[in-house]
Design an enzyme around this catalytic site. Sequence first.
Site: not given
Ligand code: IMP
Ligand code: MG
Length: 185
Positions: A104-105, A108-109, A136
């Site tokens: 995974e790239d 975030d949450t 993050k």
């Molecule tokens: P989460 O579900 O909130 O952990 O989000 C993960 C997804 O949100 C990642 O796979 C990204 O596609 C996108 N994302 C979150 N932060 C960034 C960022 O700073 N830049 C680009 N994509 C992000």
């Molecule tokens: Mg992603």
Amino acid sequence: MGVLPDSIDYVLLDEPAIARRVAALAAQISADYRGIRNEDFTLVGVLKGSFIFLADLARRLEVPHRVDFIALSSYAEKAEATGSVRLIMDTRADMAGRHILIVEDILDTGYTLDYLQRLFMARQPASLKSCVLLSKPERRRVDVKVDYLGFEIPDVWVVGYGLDFADRFRTLPYIAALKPRVYRK
Ligand code: IMP
Ligand code: MG
């Protein structure tokens, strides 16, 4: 590195820094999965953000592996988490009895990786681990397990090396912070 695009604030991680870290992750993964057979080990890249990271990581692995992909919905054109994850395209290969490594790239949450881990565990893999390039920590809403992490970064919107904002900036060779005025509308 030349002139930065106007929307870019600053470069967080340049090409050599990324390459060094990806090589170190690949070495660690190669050591951990040593002796594995190709048909037993699958990297699952999360589209679209992970495609460049996965390409670089996979080519540095010293153990045989398969590559598969899954596509999930990302934030709809804005830097905001909804907590709801939508499956756009599923993997092709059967996971039962296989060792699965999610690639995974960015974390975030944590909702996306949490969703994926639950989805894949139900498919009864021999093992399930995750390799995430960026995290993050300040933004975390759910506690998820990451086995291999590239870098911890501050709470800024980053683009490049596969990561986008509204499908832009994905193929910048470095990882950069976007100017807040671009993503805070
Ligand atoms: P989460 O579900 O909130 O952990 O989000 C993960 C997804 O949100 C990642 O796979 C990204 O596609 C996108 N994302 C979150 N932060 C960034 C960022 O700073 N830049 C680009 N994509 C992000
Ligand atoms: Mg992603």
